[in-house]
Enzyme design. Structure first.
Site, short mmCIF file in Angstrom:
data_model
loop_
_atom_site.label_atom_id
_atom_site.label_comp_id
_atom_site.label_asym_id
_atom_site.label_seq_id
_atom_site.Cartn_x
_atom_site.Cartn_y
_atom_site.Cartn_z
N HIS B 15 3.19 0.67 -6.48
CA HIS B 15 1.93 0.64 -5.75
C HIS B 15 1.25 -0.72 -5.92
O HIS B 15 1.84 -1.65 -6.42
CB HIS B 15 1.03 1.79 -6.21
CG HIS B 15 0.59 1.68 -7.62
ND1 HIS B 15 -0.65 1.21 -7.98
CD2 HIS B 15 1.23 1.94 -8.77
CE1 HIS B 15 -0.75 1.21 -9.29
NE2 HIS B 15 0.37 1.64 -9.80
N ALA B 16 -0.01 -0.78 -5.47
CA ALA B 16 -0.68 -2.08 -5.32
C ALA B 16 -0.61 -2.98 -6.54
O ALA B 16 -0.31 -4.16 -6.42
CB ALA B 16 -2.14 -1.86 -4.93
#
Lengths: 572, 89
Positions: B15-16
């Site tokens: 994820h980010a």
């Protein structure tokens, strides 16, 4: 004149302050033809540079005032600004189509926004907001428009916005920003998550907050009920000041209970556990003082994808949960697909009544290959913590014996392959079909524990589909018939020296919990956010006292009578 | 060209935050750096490209570098993957 808006209770608490409208100007990326594309690209690069400078300043301030984790959002934004897959196409578009930078930026970014919004994963859907946020910043520089600077706020306010972008949210100083109201968004939107992190009351999805609320007007944000009271009179303000104080007091009390055991006034211990669907849910369990996991819904591993999870993938997920739980009991439920949960890639024949058809353990037997893979993964993960396994929707003792035999067979297979597995793993069943509750004494001789799945037990006992609104009046958790079945299960377990837990919504219900205490329930498993509420409730109750009321309660005639009786006991 | 394979370790997948770290590392080299997941291949210098893959925990990715500083790029990325707990070999 006072008016009220309804929305989603996104973050608990009550805020009372003047409105501060965080209104983003309409940035119009009008298409224009340009002849000097080099000059236009230079304009874009200047705007990108200005945006980077701003983001770096915001990131720095956020890290100083809040946390590195929140500042990391802006690291991602800075990378978006440098993204070759975004910037490249924008420049290409300016050159090949001879359009202005604003239009090229807006068009290209919209493609990415659409792509992310189309994703199944909720987390990825929310990333669209990040792209929009970056686009807005660059566009504001190109158009020479100033976007809001919430960091300039120096009095207590409630922020009113269409939505809060990550840049907006982290610029909000908790010293002055006491609540949020947004017109769009849900419980998992960026602003809602950060509001909960900052412990600021928030209501999202209010729809017309920006249209209805003027700057400086007094506003009450009720994050407990998802309501916004605009321009309240003095009496209303007084009432909500009291609610606010009560909530603060309750929160302070609950905060002290996070690391306390779950003990009644007369010294009886119970276990308050949580239900989870993903390894990432464990954080919420521990933050709320969960003493275990009473239900890990493994079907989440199978959803949102196009093929079955492999043995390795499953092992990884189960091991992750067990390690995080660090020795605390963790009950994993084998695959419960069917009924209201379907997998697109699992081709199952249509059934007239899926709640009574091939699902859960029945499906496991029909697709023994899937079941064996899951059992192997659970066994391989077992060395990482305190694993317990339970089988869903057991109706007959034969079914349990068959499932247990497959479990023992796979354990033997793994041992023969030289793979280490934990020696003693408790194996139990969900009690959700009345036949298991009626025959609980027989089952208790062979299972290691029971976990009562009240959601299904109620609907089967009262023959009412809980998803059907037309018969929702029959979905009665307090019905004496359900309570008698529950007592039968608990008594049968204890008679054989076994334990009984509950993982339905009843376990976290303030009316049901005292009754369950009196019936001798050992483990209450619920949504993590309900644990402290129930711990607080139980510590003021005496198990011995509740036992005295059990016979009376179970002989009441209706669910309403049970509810009224318990409320009277609790002094409500 | 140099390449390396990893299994993603973080609970929430790539994820980010871990994606940002990886993209940051890749962006400091001249070589073309790509990340392959199943049949899709994206530019590892593109945060949007990486995130669009929606890579979950336990899934396998291949990272490859091609150019003058390809070995340094892969070594640096390997270091980051391990030190940040992003993945395992």
């Amino acid at each position: 004149m006072t008016s009220i808006l309804s929305g989603i209770a996104a973050s608990n608490g009550i805020a009372i302050a003047k409105a501060y409208r965080l209104e983003h100007p309409e940035l119009n990326a009008e298409k224009k033809t340009v002849t000097d594309t080099e000059k236009e690209i230079a304009r874009l690069e200047t705007a990108l540079k200005q945006s980077k400078t701003e983001l770096q300043a915001i990131k720095k301030r956020t890290a100083e005032q809040m946390s590195d984790e929140q500042a990391a959002i802006f690291e991602a934004h800075l990378l978006v600004l440098n993204d070759p897959e975004l910037i490249g196409p924008i420049k290409d578009k300016i050159q090949s189509d001879q359009v202005n930078a604003e239009f090229a930026l807006d068009e290209t970014a919209s493609t990415f926004v659409t792509m992310f919004e189309a994703m199944d994963n909720a987390y990825m859907k929310e990333r669209a907001a990040d792209i929009r946020d970056v686009t807005t910043r660059v566009l504001s520089h190109l158009l020479g428009v100033t976007i809001p600077n919430p960091s300039l706020v120096t009095e207590e306010v409630v922020v009113i916005a269409d939505d809060l972008t990550p840049s907006d949210t982290v610029q909000l100083n908790p010293e002055f920003v006491k609540g949020f109201v947004t017109d769009i968004g849900g419980r998992t939107s960026h602003s809602a998550i950060l509001a909960r992190t900052l412990e600021i009351p928030a209501v999202t999805g209010a729809k017309t907050a920006l249209a209805d609320i003027a700057n400086g007007v007094m506003v009450i944000v009720d994050g407990l009920n998802g309501e916004v009271i605009i321009d309240p009179d003095a009496e209303t303000i007084t009432r909500y000041e009291t609610k606010k104080a009560d909530f603060a007091e309750q929160r302070a009390e609950w905060a002290q209970l996070v690391n306390e055991p779950s003990v009644t006034a007369d010294g009886h211990h119970v276990e308050l556990a949580a239900n989870i669907g993903n390894p990432s849910d464990v954080t919420g369990v521990l933050d709320n003082g969960g003493e275990g996991i009473g239900l890990y819904r493994t079907e989440f591993l199978y959803m949102g994808r196009d093929s079955f999870p492999t043995e390795d993938e499953q092992t990884e997920a189960y091991a992750s949960v067990l390690k995080q739980m660090d020795g605390k009991p963790t009950v994993v439920r084998t695959l419960d697909i069917g009924g209201d949960k379907e997998l697109s890639y699992l081709e199952m024949p249509k059934e007239l009544n899926p709640f009574l058809g091939v699902r859960a353990i029945r499906l496991a037997f029909e697709r023994e290959d899937l079941f064996r893979t899951q059992l192997r993964a659970l066994l391989r993960a077992s060395v990482h913590g305190n694993l317990k396994i339970m089988f869903p929707m057991i109706a007959t003792l034969d079914e349990f014996r068959k499932a247990k035999a497959l479990f023992e067979e796979e354990r033997a297979n793994l041992t023969a392959e030289g793979i280490e597995v934990k020696a003693d793993i408790e194996v139990g069943i969900m009690v959700e079909i009345p036949s298991t509750a009626v025959m609980a004494d027989t089952f208790a001789k062979e299972v290691d524990f029971f976990s009562i799945g009240t959601n299904d037990l109620i609907q089967y006992t009262l023959a009412a589909d809980r998803m059907n609104e037309r018969v929702s009046y029959l979905y009665q958790p307090y019905n004496p018939a359900v309570l008698r079945l529950v007592r039968n299960v608990i008594d049968a377990a204890h008679k054989e020296g076994k334990w009984a837990g509950m993982c339905g919504e009843m376990a976290g219900d303030e009316i049901a919990a005292p009754v369950l205490l009196g019936l001798g329930l050992d483990e209450f498993s619920m949504s993590a956010s309900s644990i402290l509420k129930i711990r607080s409730l139980l510590k003021d109750l005496s198990k011995a006292d509740m036992e005295q009321h059990t016979e009376t309660i179970l002989n009441l005639a209706t669910a309403d009578e049970v509810e009224a009786y318990v409320k009277k006991l609790l002094g409500q | 060209m140099v390449e390396k394979q990893y299994k993603i370790a973080g609970e929430e997948g790539l994820h980010a935050r871990p994606a940002s770290v990886l993209v940051g590392a890749a962006s400091s080299f001249q070589s073309d750096v790509s990340l392959q997941h199943k049949e899709k291949k994206v530019n590892l210098k593109s945060i949007l490209g990486v995130m669009s893959l929606g890579i979950k925990s336990g899934e396998t990715v291949t990272i490859s570098a091609d150019g003058a500083d390809e070995q340094e790029a892969i070594d640096r990325i390997d270091e980051v993957v391990k030190s940040e707990g992003i993945g395992t070999e």
